[in-house]
Scaffold this active site. Sequence first.
Site, PDB file in Angstrom:
ATOM      1  NE  ARG A  49      -1.212  40.671 -44.750  1.00 52.54           N
ATOM      2  CZ  ARG A  49      -2.408  41.296 -44.801  1.00 52.54           C
ATOM      3  NH1 ARG A  49      -2.891  41.725 -45.952  1.00 52.54           N
ATOM      4  NH2 ARG A  49      -3.105  41.486 -43.710  1.00 52.54           N
ATOM      5  CE1 TYR A 101      15.788  25.635 -56.901  1.00 58.94           C
ATOM      6  CE2 TYR A 101      13.502  25.965 -56.275  1.00 58.94           C
ATOM      7  CZ  TYR A 101      14.835  25.839 -55.932  1.00 58.94           C
ATOM      8  OH  TYR A 101      15.204  25.918 -54.620  1.00 58.94           O
ATOM      9  CG  ASP A 173      12.931  30.870 -62.410  1.00 56.38           C
ATOM     10  OD1 ASP A 173      13.842  31.706 -62.249  1.00 56.38           O
ATOM     11  OD2 ASP A 173      12.647  30.018 -61.558  1.00 56.38           O
ATOM     12  CE  LYS A 198      18.574  30.373 -55.084  1.00 59.96           C
ATOM     13  NZ  LYS A 198      17.628  29.709 -55.949  1.00 59.96           N
TER      14      LYS A 198
HETATM   15  C1  LIG Z   1      16.375  29.048 -55.880  1.00 50.12           C
HETATM   16  C2  LIG Z   1      15.479  29.055 -57.071  1.00 50.12           C
HETATM   17  C3  LIG Z   1      14.084  29.189 -56.935  1.00 50.12           C
HETATM   18  C4  LIG Z   1      13.400  29.242 -55.583  1.00 50.12           C
HETATM   19  O1  LIG Z   1      13.693  30.401 -54.888  1.00 50.12           O
HETATM   20  P1  LIG Z   1      13.719  30.508 -53.269  1.00 50.12           P
HETATM   21  O2  LIG Z   1      14.166  31.911 -53.048  1.00 50.12           O
HETATM   22  O3  LIG Z   1      14.677  29.469 -52.781  1.00 50.12           O
HETATM   23  O4  LIG Z   1      12.339  30.232 -52.789  1.00 50.12           O
HETATM   24  C5  LIG Z   1      13.326  29.229 -58.092  1.00 50.12           C
HETATM   25  N1  LIG Z   1      13.886  29.135 -59.315  1.00 50.12           N
HETATM   26  C6  LIG Z   1      15.210  28.983 -59.479  1.00 50.12           C
HETATM   27  C7  LIG Z   1      15.772  28.875 -60.859  1.00 50.12           C
HETATM   28  C8  LIG Z   1      16.054  28.940 -58.375  1.00 50.12           C
HETATM   29  O5  LIG Z   1      17.367  28.773 -58.550  1.00 50.12           O
END
Ligand SMILES: *Cc1c(COP(=O)(O)O)cnc(C)c1O
Length: 383
Positions: A49, A101, A173, A198
């Site tokens: 961890r 998001y 982000d 993603k």
């Molecule tokens: C999918 C997504 C998240 C969240 O991520 P997870 O891996 O699903 O927890 C945050 N910001 C954006 C822009 C996303 O597309």
Amino acid sequence: MSKKNLATIAVRGGIENDGQYNAVVPPIYLSSTYAFDGFDQKGPYDYSRCGNPSRDILANTLAELEQGQHGIVTATGTAAINLICQLLKPEDLLVVPHDCYGGSYRLFVNLAARGAFKLKVIDQTNQAELDAAFAAQPKIIWVESPSNPLLRITDIGDICARAKQCDALVAVDNTFLSPVLQQPLTLGADIVVHSTTKYINGHSDVVGGVVVTKTKELGEELAWWANCIGITGSAFDSYLTLRGVRTLVPRMKQHQKNSLALVKVLDAHPAVKQVNHPSLASHPGHELAKKQQLGFGAMLSFELKGGVEQVTQFIKALEHFSLAESLGGVESLVCHPATMTHAAMDEAAQLKAGITQTLIRFSVGIEDAEELAEDVKQALDSI
Ligand SMILES: *Cc1c(COP(=O)(O)O)cnc(C)c1O
């Protein structure tokens, strides 16, 4: 050493670092615990961890790709966002965009409702709302550009310059573009966050996240919190994600090439009311995207003429697109935000955010561009 190209960083990260057998690809370390060298003699790792060699290689590679000093790999993108929230005290103000998001929005609103910090939700493309937010002395400004699903573009450099004047941190982000197409730290941001689920992993088989910081100090503070609240990513997920990262640059090139081919088909078709993609000169963020991005990206959305019936038929007729949430994988996905990704918003909130019943979102994959374009054209012709 000379400054490396992103493709070289992505491919070479952690390669040939195996002292035991000279494996070219770094081995995966699944052990949860590590033996001490002797009494009171801790080695470089003690417990997974807190630290793990497989996770560290991924973290360092992603930090280098974003031109940051420190990377922290988390179990999910949402965990990475939650990690940033640990920097806030009850009296601190967090400013977030109204079209961020959905999961981020839910986290911010619910933590603020419990008194974890103060929250202001604004339209960051509106100067008056930004002025009011900065006048309230925020601690952190959260930015997400391009936005989901309308691909609105926020001026990251301008927000960073204003944040500097009031000692606020800017966290971006960068999930929609990846470091290949946008580098927020070079635009003045302090923190970059990704859902590595993603584009960074890119194969739709891992859920993960990362935080990259401009300074070592902020990175160390966040790494301490990541261990404290227990959100660090697993070794196996890190191994898979690093495998995905190797091809990030060529993937992004093909994603973009394919998306431009689809924008062309959609923009020319009489069944389409409007196409949202920053590559179009008619897009309100076109000039800004040209200035701050290194490419227009592969996410796009569009509105069909007609109603739900047309949407249903269009989606049914598509052959090479899976009807699914998420994005950034090698396979093309189609999504209906009103009933899928943004279903948690009530209708009034959806309309305010520009999410109509005929809005459709594509995550354009890396299949053959011509075949994707033909598929979209025949599906549009069918409605
Ligand atoms: C999918 C997504 C998240 C969240 O991520 P997870 O891996 O699903 O927890 C945050 N910001 C954006 C822009 C996303 O597309």
